[in-house]
Motif scaffolding. Structure first.
Motif, mmCIF file in Angstrom:
data_model
loop_
_atom_site.group_PDB
_atom_site.id
_atom_site.type_symbol
_atom_site.label_atom_id
_atom_site.label_comp_id
_atom_site.label_asym_id
_atom_site.label_seq_id
_atom_site.Cartn_x
_atom_site.Cartn_y
_atom_site.Cartn_z
ATOM 1 N N GLY A 256 0.775 -1.431 0.081
ATOM 2 C CA GLY A 256 0.052 -0.151 -0.064
ATOM 3 C C GLY A 256 1.002 1.241 0.181
ATOM 4 O O GLY A 256 0.485 2.375 -0.674
ATOM 5 N N VAL B 54 -5.987 2.013 -4.415
ATOM 6 C CA VAL B 54 -6.230 1.080 -3.452
ATOM 7 C C VAL B 54 -6.784 -0.348 -4.363
ATOM 8 O O VAL B 54 -6.182 -1.165 -3.788
ATOM 9 C CB VAL B 54 -7.441 1.506 -2.354
ATOM 10 N N GLY C 4 -3.535 -1.849 -5.657
ATOM 11 C CA GLY C 4 -2.833 -2.335 -4.592
ATOM 12 C C GLY C 4 -3.373 -3.716 -4.077
ATOM 13 O O GLY C 4 -2.741 -4.719 -3.820
ATOM 14 N N CYS C 5 -4.914 -3.647 -4.137
ATOM 15 C CA CYS C 5 -5.223 -5.025 -3.803
ATOM 16 C C CYS C 5 -5.240 -6.016 -4.789
ATOM 17 O O CYS C 5 -5.073 -7.031 -4.328
ATOM 18 C CB CYS C 5 -6.912 -4.615 -3.475
ATOM 19 N N HIS D 54 -1.705 -7.265 -4.615
ATOM 20 C CA HIS D 54 -1.596 -8.303 -3.357
ATOM 21 C C HIS D 54 -2.102 -9.899 -3.555
ATOM 22 O O HIS D 54 -1.450 -10.615 -3.362
ATOM 23 C CB HIS D 54 -2.008 -7.755 -2.085
ATOM 24 N N LEU E 88 -3.172 -2.639 4.151
ATOM 25 C CA LEU E 88 -2.962 -1.952 2.597
ATOM 26 C C LEU E 88 -3.702 -0.772 2.439
ATOM 27 O O LEU E 88 -2.990 0.208 1.869
ATOM 28 C CB LEU E 88 -3.263 -3.209 1.357
ATOM 29 N N TYR E 89 -4.917 -0.734 2.745
ATOM 30 C CA TYR E 89 -5.827 0.606 2.643
ATOM 31 C C TYR E 89 -5.194 1.278 3.536
ATOM 32 O O TYR E 89 -5.086 2.844 3.111
ATOM 33 C CB TYR E 89 -7.056 0.086 3.002
ATOM 34 N N VAL F 229 -1.900 3.379 1.674
ATOM 35 C CA VAL F 229 -2.409 4.141 0.477
ATOM 36 C C VAL F 229 -3.172 5.395 1.119
ATOM 37 O O VAL F 229 -2.676 6.662 0.816
ATOM 38 C CB VAL F 229 -3.416 3.470 -0.276
ATOM 39 N N ARG G 283 -10.945 -4.057 -0.077
ATOM 40 C CA ARG G 283 -10.086 -4.395 1.094
ATOM 41 C C ARG G 283 -10.596 -5.845 1.773
ATOM 42 O O ARG G 283 -9.897 -6.491 2.189
ATOM 43 C CB ARG G 283 -9.716 -3.334 2.165
#
Length: 437
Positions: free
Chosen positions: A104, A230, A233-234, A237, A313-314, A317, A388
């Motif tokens: 993130g 976000v 990134g998700c 991952h 992760l959220y 960011v 998320r």
């Protein structure tokens, strides 16, 4: 005309019921978005349908966690094995959470979603009271187990269920009658989950219609960069890191894994609740992936409580978004502080919609960022929450599958069933071509 209508409707209904559940849910989600955009604010009238579905899911959580954990603990018999699995689960969840927040931070640093907004803090905001790590550790032991069950304190329920399960194993034959009762109750909860999930496509339709009608397209545009960051990134991952873990660590086909958990991911995305998705996750783990119930009934409830990869992760960011929006430069010490804070705060964070905002206030306070930034995120939190939660649920199921494989509690033939069938069909086609030649 009137005579043929009932039979036509019957054929349509039969065709609909033959559609896989995950596809029904996906169709319900897409139709809900279209209905919400078309109805606008009037889409709130459809919200009760979604609320009813969420309530039925919540109804399952506490009894399902309690009964399945006791069954999982008592079925192991070997307390050393149970301790080993618990350690693996805890280490896996905390390790992947720290990696998630690093992803993130990396995405936030590269995309710079808050750059150029030029916002200014108008004074110190009051943070929500978040319990310290020590308070969290103390509070995991319930002073009143019945109250913990009644109020849905999942972490306390887990501790009590594990303790009771160990005690039932240690008293030997005297514990068998009680174990039989919990096994029966657990089976009943699994069946009730099947019944509730038949309502999922309609509940998802109501939820998505309300979300689309509430936010619309115009409200998302000012914060579209943070939403993209976000979601990117998700995706990285899930598709990158989790696939790597499955293929390298467990030597399993990631594509087969994600095919098996489609229903859980659809429910996670639309309900924004990893705890609420738990019944579906257990169903996917047992029936689609071939994980032994002894493993899934222990690892999944634990993951629902302490695994918050998507939420972490959220945090990475959105913390950078707030810092960039207010023109504040973060040092490498701040980055490390964010990683440690978000990782530790994930322990005991409720897997319900909106819990990420509470964690965000903690992270922002720890590194001295303006809490007004929370208000910026709050408007789109539901949209971010959906993504998320998918990561959280994916992480729970990855951990369960990897740990099951390490303990030789994964039915490999079951896991690869679809892949084997596809390969068999391909071999048959190839053989037919050779015969024709």
């Amino acid at each position: 005309m009137s005579q043929t209508s009932p039979s036509s409707l019957g054929r349509v209904w039969s065709a609909w019921m033959s559609v896989p559940l995950w596809l029904q849910i996906l169709i319900g989600m897409l139709l809900g978005i279209l209905a919400g955009l078309g109805l606008g604010e009037q889409a709130v009238l459809l919200k009760p349908i979604g609320t009813l579905f969420v309530n039925t899911i919540k109804m399952l959580i506490v009894p399902l966690v309690f009964c399945s954990l006791i069954v999982g603990v008592t079925s192991m018999q070997d307390t050393a094995k149970m301790g080993r699995i618990g350690f693996k689960s805890f280490a896996f969840y905390l390790g992947t959470t720290s990696i998630a927040i690093s992803v993130g931070l990396a995405v936030g640093s590269i995309m710079k979603p808050g750059a150029g907004l030029g916002m200014h803090s108008e004074g110190a905001a009051v943070a929500k009271e978040v319990p310290s790590v020590m308070e969290t550790l103390i509070n995991i032991v319930p002073t009143n187990p019945i109250a913990a069950l009644a109020s849905g304190q999942i972490l306390q329920v887990i501790v009590f269920a594990v303790a009771l399960g160990i005690a039932l194993v240690l008293i030997g034959e005297h514990g068998r009658p009680a174990i039989k009762v919990f096994e029966s109750l657990a089976e009943a909860m699994y069946k009730l989950t099947d019944m509730v999930m038949k309502f999922a496509p309609y509940g998802v339709f109501g939820l998505m219609a309300w979300v689309a009608g509430e936010y619309g397209v115009d409200m998302l545009m000012p914060l579209i960069k943070v939403i993209i960051a976000v979601y990117l990134g998700c995706a990285l991952h899930i598709i990158g890191f989790y696939s790597l873990v499955l293929s390298v660590v467990a030597k399993l086909n990631p594509i087969q894994f994600f095919k098996g958990i489609r229903s859980a991911l659809a429910v996670a995305y639309t309900t924004s609740s990893s705890a609420g998705t738990l019944p579906v996750s257990m169903k996917c783990a047992n029936e689609s992936l071939g994980v032994n119930k002894k493993i899934s009934s222990f690892v999944l409830p634990l993951g629902t409580t302490i695994n918050m990869d998507g939420t972490a992760l959220y945090q990475g960011v959105t913390a950078l978004f707030v810092a960039q929006a207010f023109g504040i430069d973060l040092t490498w010490v701040d980055y490390i502080t964010i990683i440690l804070t978000a990782t530790l705060a994930s322990i005991g964070t409720a897997g319900v919609p909106g819990a990420g905002l509470v964690m965000l206030t903690l992270v922002l306070t720890t590194v001295g960022l303006p809490l007004e930034g929370v208000a910026l995120i709050a408007g789109i939190d539901r949209i971010l929450d959906m993504a998320r939660t998918v990561v959280n649920v994916s992480g729970d199921l990855v951990a369960t599958t990897v740990i099951a494989k390490s303990e030789d509690e994964l039915d490999i033939e079951h896991y690869n069933a679809d892949a084997q069938q596809s390969q068999l069909m391909a071999d048959q086609v190839s053989l037919s071509k050779q015969v024709e030649k």
